[in-house]
Design a protein around this motif. Structure first.
Motif, PDB file in Angstrom:
ATOM      1  N   LYS A  74     -20.168  12.465   7.403  1.00 55.50           N
ATOM      2  CA  LYS A  74     -21.022  11.722   6.477  1.00 55.50           C
ATOM      3  C   LYS A  74     -21.314  12.542   5.224  1.00 55.50           C
ATOM      4  N   ILE A  75     -21.510  13.840   5.403  1.00 57.15           N
ATOM      5  CA  ILE A  75     -21.743  14.714   4.249  1.00 57.15           C
ATOM      6  C   ILE A  75     -20.499  14.773   3.367  1.00 57.15           C
ATOM      7  N   LEU A  76     -19.347  14.945   3.982  1.00 56.05           N
ATOM      8  CA  LEU A  76     -18.099  14.995   3.224  1.00 56.05           C
ATOM      9  C   LEU A  76     -17.841  13.685   2.480  1.00 56.05           C
ATOM     10  N   VAL A 133     -23.170  24.562   5.310  1.00 55.62           N
ATOM     11  CA  VAL A 133     -21.906  24.979   4.707  1.00 55.62           C
ATOM     12  C   VAL A 133     -21.099  23.752   4.294  1.00 55.62           C
ATOM     13  N   ILE A 134     -21.113  22.724   5.127  1.00 57.73           N
ATOM     14  CA  ILE A 134     -20.411  21.481   4.790  1.00 57.73           C
ATOM     15  C   ILE A 134     -20.974  20.887   3.501  1.00 57.73           C
ATOM     16  N   GLU A 135     -22.287  20.978   3.290  1.00 56.35           N
ATOM     17  CA  GLU A 135     -22.902  20.470   2.068  1.00 56.35           C
ATOM     18  C   GLU A 135     -22.403  21.236   0.842  1.00 56.35           C
ATOM     19  N   LYS A 136     -22.245  22.547   0.974  1.00 59.85           N
ATOM     20  CA  LYS A 136     -21.739  23.357  -0.137  1.00 59.85           C
ATOM     21  C   LYS A 136     -20.307  22.967  -0.484  1.00 59.85           C
ATOM     22  N   ILE A 137     -19.504  22.740   0.560  1.00 63.10           N
ATOM     23  CA  ILE A 137     -18.117  22.320   0.335  1.00 63.10           C
ATOM     24  C   ILE A 137     -18.085  21.006  -0.439  1.00 63.10           C
ATOM     25  N   THR A 138     -18.957  20.092  -0.050  1.00 60.60           N
ATOM     26  CA  THR A 138     -18.971  18.755  -0.644  1.00 60.60           C
ATOM     27  C   THR A 138     -19.408  18.793  -2.106  1.00 60.60           C
ATOM     28  N   LYS A 139     -20.432  19.601  -2.395  1.00 58.88           N
ATOM     29  CA  LYS A 139     -20.990  19.650  -3.755  1.00 58.88           C
ATOM     30  C   LYS A 139     -20.100  20.409  -4.733  1.00 58.88           C
ATOM     31  N   LEU A 189      -9.464  22.654   4.577  1.00 54.15           N
ATOM     32  CA  LEU A 189     -10.898  22.567   4.826  1.00 54.15           C
ATOM     33  C   LEU A 189     -11.438  23.818   5.513  1.00 54.15           C
ATOM     34  N   MET A 190     -10.625  24.425   6.370  1.00 52.61           N
ATOM     35  CA  MET A 190     -11.087  25.640   7.047  1.00 52.61           C
ATOM     36  C   MET A 190     -11.223  26.793   6.066  1.00 52.61           C
ATOM     37  N   ASP A 191     -10.316  26.879   5.108  1.00 50.34           N
ATOM     38  CA  ASP A 191     -10.419  27.927   4.078  1.00 50.34           C
ATOM     39  C   ASP A 191     -11.702  27.757   3.268  1.00 50.34           C
ATOM     40  N   LEU A 192     -12.007  26.503   2.911  1.00 45.67           N
ATOM     41  CA  LEU A 192     -13.238  26.236   2.173  1.00 45.67           C
ATOM     42  C   LEU A 192     -14.467  26.567   3.018  1.00 45.67           C
ATOM     43  N   TYR A 193     -14.417  26.206   4.279  1.00 50.79           N
ATOM     44  CA  TYR A 193     -15.549  26.466   5.171  1.00 50.79           C
ATOM     45  C   TYR A 193     -15.795  27.971   5.294  1.00 50.79           C
ATOM     46  N   ILE A 204     -21.560  13.857  23.564  1.00 55.65           N
ATOM     47  CA  ILE A 204     -22.300  13.200  22.506  1.00 55.65           C
ATOM     48  C   ILE A 204     -22.861  14.186  21.490  1.00 55.65           C
ATOM     49  N   ASN A 205     -23.323  15.363  21.931  1.00 53.19           N
ATOM     50  CA  ASN A 205     -23.936  16.319  21.008  1.00 53.19           C
ATOM     51  C   ASN A 205     -22.918  16.835  19.988  1.00 53.19           C
ATOM     52  N   ASN A 206     -21.743  17.203  20.458  1.00 53.97           N
ATOM     53  CA  ASN A 206     -20.702  17.665  19.547  1.00 53.97           C
ATOM     54  C   ASN A 206     -20.283  16.554  18.596  1.00 53.97           C
ATOM     55  N   ALA A 207     -20.136  15.356  19.141  1.00 52.33           N
ATOM     56  CA  ALA A 207     -19.675  14.229  18.333  1.00 52.33           C
ATOM     57  C   ALA A 207     -20.674  13.901  17.225  1.00 52.33           C
ATOM     58  N   ILE A 208     -21.964  13.948  17.520  1.00 51.03           N
ATOM     59  CA  ILE A 208     -22.982  13.658  16.503  1.00 51.03           C
ATOM     60  C   ILE A 208     -22.936  14.700  15.391  1.00 51.03           C
ATOM     61  N   ARG A 209     -22.774  15.961  15.756  1.00 51.94           N
ATOM     62  CA  ARG A 209     -22.707  17.021  14.744  1.00 51.94           C
ATOM     63  C   ARG A 209     -21.502  16.802  13.818  1.00 51.94           C
ATOM     64  N   ILE A 210     -20.357  16.494  14.405  1.00 49.95           N
ATOM     65  CA  ILE A 210     -19.152  16.276  13.603  1.00 49.95           C
ATOM     66  C   ILE A 210     -19.291  15.010  12.762  1.00 49.95           C
ATOM     67  N   TYR A 211     -19.879  13.980  13.326  1.00 53.43           N
ATOM     68  CA  TYR A 211     -20.101  12.740  12.581  1.00 53.43           C
ATOM     69  C   TYR A 211     -20.999  12.995  11.373  1.00 53.43           C
ATOM     70  N   ASN A 212     -22.051  13.802  11.554  1.00 52.14           N
ATOM     71  CA  ASN A 212     -22.930  14.148  10.435  1.00 52.14           C
ATOM     72  C   ASN A 212     -22.175  14.932   9.368  1.00 52.14           C
ATOM     73  N   ALA A 213     -21.244  15.786   9.802  1.00 53.55           N
ATOM     74  CA  ALA A 213     -20.423  16.524   8.843  1.00 53.55           C
ATOM     75  C   ALA A 213     -19.515  15.573   8.064  1.00 53.55           C
TER      76      ALA A 213
END
Length: 238
Positions: free
Chosen positions: A169-171, A204-210, A227-231, A158-167
């Motif tokens: 949502k940002i994207l 970092v995900i927020e920077k990619i999105t903006k 996406l990995m290159d951007l990250y 669940i912890n990993n999944a929530i982090r990825i889900y939040n990412a």
């Protein structure tokens, strides 16, 4: 050689539903009733010795509603554990297996279904329940989710999944309306990135999105590399 017996009855109450079998699909039921009205009931249902329905619950319901006899085959070799393999008209999905396991007491599947419903609602259906189940799976062998669910060895992280889900949502805030961050490809890509980064940094995900007009690739590896290159680019600028 399998031993089977063909019978017919109007006493529909003798049949039992297998715990964990799929619910009736109204569209499929309507289609079967129309077919029976046109050409008759062509295929008997399959039951085991306890009269549990292995294959044909839609045909049984159609027969009830049309008030016609139901033809059935009693098979000593048909096993409830193999029900998904015997129902060939419509293959079982990860969601079907998860529902079955939950009804049989699997706590991880019960929790996964609850989360899947919550996230599906939160994203207005953009994040499918099946993709959510794949994200929640603690394993990284993404093609193995159905196998784990079929064998009832599915576990969630669940912890990993929530982090990825939040990412995700940002994207989703990116200004490209054609970019669905909740697609299966992007969900799998971020899960792969999260493992290699030992946990995604949401800043970092927020920077990619903006700062980028995100695009989608049809090829999963191309999407991952993009996406990995951007990250990596914005991670170095922290």
């Amino acid at each position: 050689m399998r031993e089977m017996h063909l019978k017919s009855t109007r006493t529909y109450s003798i049949f039992n539903k297998v715990i964990g079998n799929r619910n009736l699909d109204p569209k499929n039921l309507k289609r079967i009733k129309e077919s029976i009205n046109e050409i008759g009931l062509q295929m008997p249902i399959l039951v085991n010795q306890n009269k549990s329905i292995i294959d044909g619950q839609h045909r049984l319901q159609a027969a009830k509603e049309l008030e016609i006899p139901i033809t059935y085959i009693v098979s000593k070799d048909s096993c409830e554990q193999n029900i998904d393999q015997l129902q060939i008209s419509k293959k079982w999905t990860a969601l079907d297996f998860c529902n079955r396991n939950a009804l049989r007491g699997n706590k991880d599947c019960q929790r996964a279904l609850k989360i899947a419903e919550e996230w599906f609602t939160e994203t207005n259906g953009k994040f499918s329940r099946i993709n959510i189940l794949a994200l929640l799976d603690k394993g990284y062998n993404l093609g193995g989710v159905i196998k784990c669910l079929r064998n009832n060895i599915y576990e969630i992280n669940i912890n990993n999944a929530i982090r990825i889900y939040n990412a995700l949502k940002i994207l989703s805030l990116n200004n490209n309306p054609k970019f669905n961050s909740y697609s299966a490809t992007n969900s799998r890509t971020l899960k792969r990135m999260d493992r290699l980064a030992n946990g995604l940094d949401l800043n970092v995900i927020e920077k990619i999105t903006k700062k980028n007009y995100l695009i989608c690739y049809t090829n999963a590896n191309d999407q991952y590399n993009y996406l990995m290159d951007l990250y990596n680019k914005y991670n170095k600028k922290k």
